[in-house]
Design a protein around this motif. Sequence first.
Motif: not given
Length: 457
Positions: A225-229, A188-199
């Motif tokens: 400014x959007x931050x999510x995971x 299995x792949x267990x994946x954490x993702x964290x992102x940010x979009x700002x404009x």
Amino acid sequence: MTTVQERKGPAAKAWGRNAAALTIAGTCLSATHALAAGFSVYEFNAEAIGSSYATATATPSSDYIHYNPAAIGGADDFEAHATFSAALVNSEFRADGGLTAVGTPLGGQTLVDDNVSSAFAPALSFAAPIGGGFTLGLGVHAPWGLNTEYPRDWQGRYYGTNTEFLTLNINPVIAYAPIDGLVIAAGPQIQYADGRLASAIDFGSIGAALSVPGALPGGQDGFGDFEADDWAFGYSAGLMAEITDAITIGVSYRSEIDHNLAGDFDFDLDGAGVGAFLSGATGAFVDGRAQTDISTPWRAGAGVRVEATNRLTLAANAWRTGWSSFEELRVVFDNPLQADEVTPADWRNVWTYSVGAEYAITPKATARLGAMHDRSPTRDATRTPQIPDADRIQVSGGATYRFTKQFGATFTAAHLFVEDAPIDLSRLTPANAFRGDFAGRSEASANILSLQLSYRL
């Protein structure tokens, strides 16, 4: 090719002693954009980097688990590897001009240095045979990442000021050798993702379009400014086979992983009050929760490794990456009065090709070199400053030295030649209606340095 034999005792105990420590250490890993195609990161193994990944899929050594899970079948006893890679990026963006959403000239900074951030990409792997033809392994790495930054007053600010996407992938693997010379593996792949979009948000143009008194297009900016995971799951699988004593082939597959990133979207309204007026009149531009769906693509690989002489090994590798699932980036707000924020992408599936060689200088020292052609999944019509991606060529070289039977080190250096990435975006595209017209060009190159430390019981 080293095959898995019946083993017991020390290896299994070593697995138990080290698994928890390596897993905890892996949670500290992150990476920023390392100038691979799209938002890929390839730098998980200094040996593989040295051959420009020509050896990635067909090398029976557990440090190649990130490229082919069947590679752990080459472990004779407990093995652990730690790789530390840095991509030192030289980049700039030159803006060629633009218009606001209502057609007035767009002002702002036109030359931005270091718009693509340099990157650090560590990785860990280990494996241990447990008997009966089985081997257990674990890879911890950061396979996807990017980080682009621009000043708040630059000319392309309505298309992005900061974009980040960081991942951590934990990949337990079990491999089985049903016969000598053949290993199959999956996990299995267990994946954490964290992102940010700002404009920036052009409240002046929005206000002017709606006849708000005092609205000044391009002169009354706010910011979003959007931050999510998110955590999500997939799988990996692979096969490695010894065709003859001199030829080994490998095939591998990593599945697409679908993320639903949820988090906070914050609005910073302009100081002139236009944004506040629009927010009060429409109910939009209010801080709240939002979400976006992002899929990290599937990747299929195939490679061959040929021992041309007792010292010289030749290798070739090809990857196909499934970027076509990235049709757009759509941020959906919990606030029903806030329209979706949409960035068209329309990416395409691409091939990556590598060739390389290894030469055993002495029984303890091995040199390698390679070259890679890496296609970009982006298209000219939809390329944005958020991901100013383009085709690239890598050349590399490095060496491994085994100090003792247990300890070895590999050092690699590589250079990436990246084509210029033209940007030409139009407000006539519905998603860009309030972003305006914008054109420019991103230029980049990178030097990659990688150090790998290896331990074999």
